[in-house]
Enzyme design. Structure first.
Site, mmCIF file in Angstrom:
data_model
loop_
_atom_site.group_PDB
_atom_site.id
_atom_site.type_symbol
_atom_site.label_atom_id
_atom_site.label_comp_id
_atom_site.label_asym_id
_atom_site.label_seq_id
_atom_site.Cartn_x
_atom_site.Cartn_y
_atom_site.Cartn_z
ATOM 1 N NE ARG A 192 -1.986 3.245 -13.046
ATOM 2 C CZ ARG A 192 -1.738 1.935 -13.067
ATOM 3 N NH1 ARG A 192 -2.155 1.205 -14.079
ATOM 4 N NH2 ARG A 192 -1.080 1.344 -12.076
ATOM 5 C CG ASN A 239 -4.526 0.191 -11.360
ATOM 6 O OD1 ASN A 239 -4.072 0.029 -10.235
ATOM 7 N ND2 ASN A 239 -4.461 -0.742 -12.291
ATOM 8 N N GLY A 288 9.149 -0.378 -6.802
ATOM 9 C CA GLY A 288 8.491 -1.539 -7.404
ATOM 10 C C GLY A 288 7.940 -2.492 -6.357
ATOM 11 C CB THR A 289 5.293 -5.116 -6.599
ATOM 12 O OG1 THR A 289 5.823 -5.652 -7.822
ATOM 13 C CG2 THR A 289 4.102 -4.247 -6.947
ATOM 14 N N GLY A 325 -0.375 -8.127 -15.498
ATOM 15 C CA GLY A 325 0.688 -9.066 -15.814
ATOM 16 C C GLY A 325 0.075 -10.341 -16.373
ATOM 17 N N GLY A 335 -3.052 -3.529 -1.979
ATOM 18 C CA GLY A 335 -4.085 -2.752 -1.283
ATOM 19 C C GLY A 335 -5.148 -2.215 -2.215
ATOM 20 C CE LYS A 352 -27.954 20.499 19.550
ATOM 21 N NZ LYS A 352 -27.238 21.695 19.980
ATOM 22 C CB ALA A 402 -0.918 -0.008 1.221
HETATM 23 C C1 UD1 Z 1 0.625 -5.424 -10.399
HETATM 24 C C2 UD1 Z 1 1.418 -6.632 -10.928
HETATM 25 C C3 UD1 Z 1 0.670 -7.212 -12.128
HETATM 26 C C4 UD1 Z 1 -0.746 -7.591 -11.725
HETATM 27 C C5 UD1 Z 1 -1.474 -6.402 -11.078
HETATM 28 C C6 UD1 Z 1 -2.785 -6.883 -10.465
HETATM 29 C C7 UD1 Z 1 3.814 -6.252 -10.531
HETATM 30 C C8 UD1 Z 1 5.112 -5.849 -11.116
HETATM 31 N N1 UD1 Z 1 2.744 -6.226 -11.318
HETATM 32 O O1 UD1 Z 1 0.591 -4.434 -11.415
HETATM 33 O O2 UD1 Z 1 1.350 -8.364 -12.608
HETATM 34 O O3 UD1 Z 1 -1.455 -8.035 -12.845
HETATM 35 O O4 UD1 Z 1 -0.692 -5.838 -10.006
HETATM 36 O O5 UD1 Z 1 -3.578 -5.828 -9.989
HETATM 37 O O6 UD1 Z 1 3.787 -6.597 -9.362
HETATM 38 N N2 UD1 Z 1 3.247 -0.738 -4.551
HETATM 39 C C9 UD1 Z 1 4.081 -0.454 -3.518
HETATM 40 N N3 UD1 Z 1 5.352 -0.036 -3.770
HETATM 41 C C10 UD1 Z 1 5.831 0.085 -5.039
HETATM 42 C C11 UD1 Z 1 4.961 -0.198 -6.107
HETATM 43 C C12 UD1 Z 1 3.667 -0.621 -5.835
HETATM 44 O O7 UD1 Z 1 3.700 -0.572 -2.341
HETATM 45 O O8 UD1 Z 1 7.007 0.463 -5.170
HETATM 46 C C13 UD1 Z 1 1.870 -1.189 -4.262
HETATM 47 C C14 UD1 Z 1 0.798 -0.263 -4.793
HETATM 48 O O9 UD1 Z 1 0.429 0.694 -3.799
HETATM 49 C C15 UD1 Z 1 -0.359 -1.229 -5.092
HETATM 50 C C16 UD1 Z 1 0.342 -2.544 -5.377
HETATM 51 O O10 UD1 Z 1 1.666 -2.433 -4.892
HETATM 52 O O11 UD1 Z 1 -1.193 -1.388 -3.982
HETATM 53 C C17 UD1 Z 1 0.382 -2.879 -6.870
HETATM 54 O O12 UD1 Z 1 1.053 -1.833 -7.554
HETATM 55 P P1 UD1 Z 1 0.509 -1.257 -8.927
HETATM 56 O O13 UD1 Z 1 1.420 -0.166 -9.350
HETATM 57 O O14 UD1 Z 1 -0.921 -0.977 -8.826
HETATM 58 O O15 UD1 Z 1 0.789 -2.541 -9.845
HETATM 59 P P2 UD1 Z 1 0.071 -2.897 -11.188
HETATM 60 O O16 UD1 Z 1 0.658 -2.087 -12.287
HETATM 61 O O17 UD1 Z 1 -1.403 -2.875 -11.027
HETATM 62 CA CA CA Z 2 -2.824 -2.184 -9.479
#
Ligand code: UD1
Ligand code: CA
Length: 458
Positions: A16, A228, A78-79, A140, A102, A351, A10
């Protein structure tokens, strides 16, 4: 000891959404997205829940409080990088760790439980929750070999034409062997279209090490929807609303038009209650059995007992006991306490006041900062004058009293039980038991005066 853990991602800003509010704090059916995710996770009984926060960290902490532990991801790289932040809390544990975003608020406890069971049955190092998307754009993709075995996940921006044609998508939920997860996370890099450390790359790494990769394909794509942008938020809200309404209807509540009935996730309703179109039930509202909630009523954080009738009215932070009724077009402001068999008619505002059993306030009346006893009759157009410009003051009215129409009761004031206030009176001194209080100028009649009016004919 084998533990069961969840990491909720989260930390992202949610560009977006085009919003000042961080993505996971946007609400649907009364609760933030991340709260929905956490509630579903809690239902599956974890030993540890860790939420990764970054953008809006304090606001997310305020929202979820001590239901989860937190780690901070300073930079959103990144995730994969996000999950790695949880290593200090979870890295040393044996067991299974689920990762969930989240921003997937529709996922249910049942799905999480099924995913864990599938993962254990397959004896896998990782199980990906996948689904078949009508339009996979943005997600993905799950790449399987000729034998149908999962090879890797490819992000939209890194996918070849052929890979883009795959409609099985990564929902962003996985169960990992905890130690394998953190070991593999140290091996990922950011050599991809977005320059990010992808969690999804862990799959390919585990695969190359000969580990078992499983994929649990869920039937209902809607449930896995990632939010998103605002368009997806509205779609997810509609799906959730529909789910909530079906649950209530299955439990014996009637809705005249469920498409136009708006009930927050945590609202409770008793059987045989009837809800008309345009009704909004919000927050922690509880409604009893056999109630009628008329069109366009809005009820927020209130307790409505059984057999209560509400007609097109607004009720906030208040309580109504059995067999009371209100409306049309009345307003209970915070801290109104309405006793049994109380009748509140149209254009009544109450009230911070309690109204005793059987009391009737039929029309056009304001009651503020007051205690009313039982079986009182309050006439039309009565005003409880509670404010002197600086302070609010209290009025009490005893049982079985009669307050005539168009009276003003100037607080602080005590009107004893069994007293009678004549219509049109402005009362500012105590009224004793069995008294009649009358405070208005006397009527004078001028005989024949009509004929003296210049514009009148004979
Ligand atoms: C991600 C997946 C994708 C999947 C999709 C499903 C990856 C690389 N991609 O893409 O394969 O189909 O979710 O909904 O994992 N976040 C962080 N820190 C970061 C980046 C993101 O905490 O540095 C959190 C975001 O707040 C979010 C979640 O990770 O809650 C997913 O990130 P988001 O950027 O929405 O990923 P998607 O592009 O949707
Ligand atoms: Ca997402």
């Amino acid at each position: 000891m084998a533990t069961k853990n969840t990491i909720i991602l989260a930390a992202g800003k949610g560009t977006r959404m085009k919003s000042k509010l961080y993505k996971v704090l946007h609400r649907l059916c009364g609760k933030t997205m991340v709260d929905h995710v956490l509630s579903a996770v809690e239902g599956a009984h974890m030993d540890n829940i860790v939420t990764v926060v970054g953008f809006g960290a304090d606001a997310v902490r305020d929202n979820l409080a001590d239901r989860t532990q937190y780690v901070v991801q300073e930079k959103q790289l990144g995730t994969g990088h996000a999950v790695l932040q949880a290593e200090q809390l979870l890295g040393h544990l044996d067991g299974m760790t689920m990762v969930v975003s989240g921003d997937t608020p529709l996922l249910t406890t049942k799905t999480f439980e099924n995913l864990f069971t599938y993962h254990q049955n397959k004896k896998a190092k990782v199980t990906i929750l996948t689904s078949k998307a009508p339009d996979p754009t943005g997600y993905g993709r799950i790449v399987r070999n000729d034998l149908g075995i999962v090879e890797k996940i490819v992000e939209q921006k890194d996918a070849t034409k052929e890979e883009q044609a795959i409609d099985e998508i990564n929902t962003g939920v996985y169960v990992f062997d905890n130690r394998a997860l953190f070991e593999a996370l140290h091996k990922i890099n950011n050599h991809n279209a977005q320059g990010e450390y992808y969690l999804t790359d862990v799959i390919e790494i585990l695969k190359s090490e000969g580990q078992t990769i499983a994929a649990y394909k869920m039937a209902d794509f809607d449930e896995s929807m990632g939010v998103n942008d605002r368009i997806a938020l509205a779609r997810a809200t509609k799906i959730m609303r529909c789910r909530i309404n079906r649950r209530h209807m299955s439990a014996g509540i009637s809705m005249i038009d469920p498409e136009r009935t708006y009930i927050d996730a945590d609202v409770k309703i008793g059987p045989d209650t009837i809800i008309e179109p345009g009704v909004q039930l919000k927050g922690n509202t509880v409604i009893g059995e056999d109630c009628y909630i008329g069109a366009n009523s809005e009820i927020r954080d209130s307790i409505i007992h059984d057999h209560v009738r509400i007609t097109s009215s607004l009720i906030e932070h208040s309580e109504m006991l059995d067999h009371s009724d209100i409306g049309p077009n009345s307003h209970l402001r915070p801290e109104a306490f309405i006793g049994k068999h109380v009748h509140l008619g149209n254009f009544v505002e109450i009230k911070k006041a309690s109204i005793g059993e059987g009391t009737k306030i039929g029309h056009l009346t304001y009651v503020g900062n007051a205690k009313l006893g039982r079986n009182i009759n309050v006439g039309c157009g009565v005003i409880f004058v509670n404010y002197d410009g600086a302070h609010k003051h209290e009025t009490t009215v005893g049982d079985d009293s009669f307050i005539g129409s168009n009276s003003n009761l100037i607080a602080p004031l005590e009107v004893s039980d069994h007293s009678f206030i004549a219509a049109g009176s402005t009362i500012n001194r105590q009224v004793n038991q069995y008294d009649m209080a009358i405070a208005r100028s006397r009527q004078t009649n001028k005989p024949g005066y009509f004929k003296k009016l210049p514009y009148q004919k004979d």
